[in-house]
Design an enzyme around this catalytic site. Structure first.
Site, PDB file in Angstrom:
ATOM      1  CD  GLU A 166      -0.633  -0.552   3.958  1.00 50.13           C
ATOM      2  OE1 GLU A 166      -0.860  -1.376   3.055  1.00 50.13           O
ATOM      3  OE2 GLU A 166       0.412   0.114   4.016  1.00 50.13           O
ATOM      4  CD  GLU A 365       3.735  -1.044   6.982  1.00 49.41           C
ATOM      5  OE1 GLU A 365       3.874  -1.073   5.746  1.00 49.41           O
ATOM      6  OE2 GLU A 365       2.931  -1.768   7.593  1.00 49.41           O
TER       7      GLU A 365
HETATM    8  C1  FCB Z   1       2.526  -2.298   3.127  1.00 46.84           C
HETATM    9  C2  FCB Z   1       2.181  -3.410   4.088  1.00 46.84           C
HETATM   10  C3  FCB Z   1       3.384  -4.137   4.630  1.00 46.84           C
HETATM   11  C4  FCB Z   1       4.462  -4.317   3.585  1.00 46.84           C
HETATM   12  C5  FCB Z   1       4.760  -3.017   2.875  1.00 46.84           C
HETATM   13  C6  FCB Z   1       5.851  -3.110   1.848  1.00 46.84           C
HETATM   14  O1  FCB Z   1       1.445  -2.089   2.273  1.00 46.84           O
HETATM   15  O2  FCB Z   1       1.444  -2.906   5.178  1.00 46.84           O
HETATM   16  O3  FCB Z   1       2.939  -5.335   5.185  1.00 46.84           O
HETATM   17  O4  FCB Z   1       4.144  -5.338   2.743  1.00 46.84           O
HETATM   18  O5  FCB Z   1       3.595  -2.536   2.269  1.00 46.84           O
END
Ligand code: FCB
Length: 460
Positions: A166, A365
């Site tokens: 990110e 994620e």
């Molecule tokens: C993302 C991050 C991760 C976590 C999630 C909820 O932005 O990459 O580390 O905090 O959100």
């Protein structure tokens, strides 16, 4: 929906990040990072929580990997802490840091869990921030040292790599919004950081392909959002397009097409935040084609054009970007206030397929925070925590992934955020994303219903 609806080599995993789970004490030679500094600055993190203890994954990794084995995942996405390997960011190597990741990787391999390593998940060595961090091109030297060290030591066993996690958040949450480390609030710093994050992504790929790790694969992890206009008006459509340029294309376009979205580039320039581009950079970046793209998907963005009162109330990201995010009426949200919208994940995957040449994709994620503490803790039922909301969230998103696959998206893996509850950045320990519950007093891990569901899905 069954696991067998997906190919046998599909990666099914969970994800974490070093600073969020490891615990920084005892450091065993680890250097300080910008997150240690940020946590130590009163008022920056909820409850002034710190990463000192976190989930003690540094100590308890073997027990955690055993639990991953029980869960039945075949991949684990973790991040390597730069300040554990190079406490000052450059120069002196900390062997104990290398030993830790060797132990973790070996433990994973014993359980047939593929180690998937992220090189940068936000814990920049503080010493490098002191000389300008990502906002300066000088970061390229220490970065090359660090990534080569990681390839050298772990490349024989880690076959899936991610450069940055990110970069939007690292650049803009950290340097424009000030809500993440290092806590700057300056557009020019943020834009420069965003640029060097992309440049160092390219650099990491080039180095990878010349290293011992080169028979593995490497890509970047981006946080992406479908951007949808709130109303069918030209103004709202333009707001959605601007958001798309800012959140998505600001990273996708240089990585895949060697260019930046022109309109936003000019907006930033006029606001005194030009890209610190040097001739040849963008060609270089484009040439370092990633093997795959990691996408962190949590929610979509619904946008409308800002009115003057929005600007006065600070609802816009920057005066140069007059756009406002809204939650559509009737939408359900998680504890983070994020809209629950699984179809957005399918839309996003198909959009990447269409606009960026159908690359292999991972959902690196996806997950949700819900107030688990409201459920009884300590009763030994099969489901200690009945987190039905999270269970449903995960199931619905996997189903969206399957729809996207059937429509032609090249989705090759799915990682739940997160394996266990952990340090949620500026929210500290107040937000729980895990499929395993962590009792921070005892460090006991407990199954939530979502973990049991994932287990039964994975075990067919
Ligand atoms: C993302 C991050 C991760 C976590 C999630 C909820 O932005 O990459 O580390 O905090 O959100």
């Amino acid at each position: 929906m069954k696991r067998s609806d997906f190919p046998p080599d599909f990666l099914w995993g969970t994800a974490t990040a070093s600073f969020q789970v490891e615990g920084t004490e005892p450091g065993d030679g680890r250097g300080g990072s910008i997150w240690d500094t940020f946590c130590a600055t009163p008022g920056k993190v909820h409850n002034n929580d710190t990463g000192k203890t976190a989930c003690e994954h540094y100590k308890r990794y073997a027990q955690d990997v055993a639990l991953m084995g029980e869960l039945g995942i075949n991949a684990y996405r973790f991040s390597i802490a730069w300040p554990r390997l190079l406490p000052d960011g450059t120069g002196r190597v900390n062997q104990k840091g290398i030993d830790f990741y060797n132990r973790l990787i070996d433990e994973l391999l014993k359980k047939n869990i593929a180690p998937c390593a992220t090189l940068y998940h936000w814990d920049l060595p503080q010493k490098l921030q002191d000389t300008g961090g990502w906002a300066t091109r000088a970061i390229c030297g220490p970065w090359a040292e660090y990534v080569n060290l990681a390839y050298e030591h772990f490349g024989d066993r880690v076959k899936q790599w991610f450069t940055h996690n990110e970069p939007w958040v690292a650049a803009f949450a950290g340097n424009l919004q000030g809500r993440h480390a290092p806590g700057n609030t300056d557009l020019a710093t943020a834009v420069a950081a965003s640029y060097h994050l992309v440049l160092t992504h390219g650099q990491a790929i080039e180095a990878f392909r010349q290293s011992k790790a080169r028979d593995g694969k490497i890509g970047v992890v981006l946080n992406l959002y479908p951007a949808v206009p709130a109303a069918d008006s030209e103004a709202d459509k333009h707001a959605a397009d601007l958001s798309d340029q800012f959140q998505n294309r600001w990273f996708l376009d240089p990585v895949y097409k060697g260019c930046y979205p022109q309109e936003l580039r000019e907006i930033f320039e006029k606001a005194g935040a030009p890209l610190p581009e040097k001739p040849g950079d963008l060609d270089f970046i484009k040439k370092q084609k990633p093997d795959f793209l990691g996408i962190n998907y949590y929610f979509r963005k619904v946008l409308r054009a800002a009115a003057s009162e929005d600007i006065a109330q600070g609802k816009i990201p920057h005066p140069a970007l007059p756009i406002v995010e809204v939650i559509p009426p009737g939408a359900r949200t998680t504890e983070m206030g994020w809209e629950i919208y699984p179809q957005g994940m399918a839309d996003l995957l198909l959009r990447i397929k269409d606009d960026y040449g159908n690359p292999p994709l991972f959902i690196t994620e996806n997950g949700a925070s819900f107030p688990d503490d409201k459920f009884a803790v300590g009763t030994k039922s099969p489901y200690m925590l009945d987190d039905e909301d999270r269970r449903q969230f995960i199931e619905d998103h996997i189903a969206a992934g399957l729809r996207a696959r059937k429509a032609g998206a090249n989705l090759a893996g799915y990682f739940v955020w997160s394996f266990m509850d952990n340090f949620e950045w500026a929210r500290g320990y107040s937000k729980r994303f895990g499929v395993f519950y962590v009792d921070y007093k005892t460090q006991e891990r407990s199954w939530k219903k979502s973990a049991r569901w994932y287990e039964s899905f994975l075990k067919g």
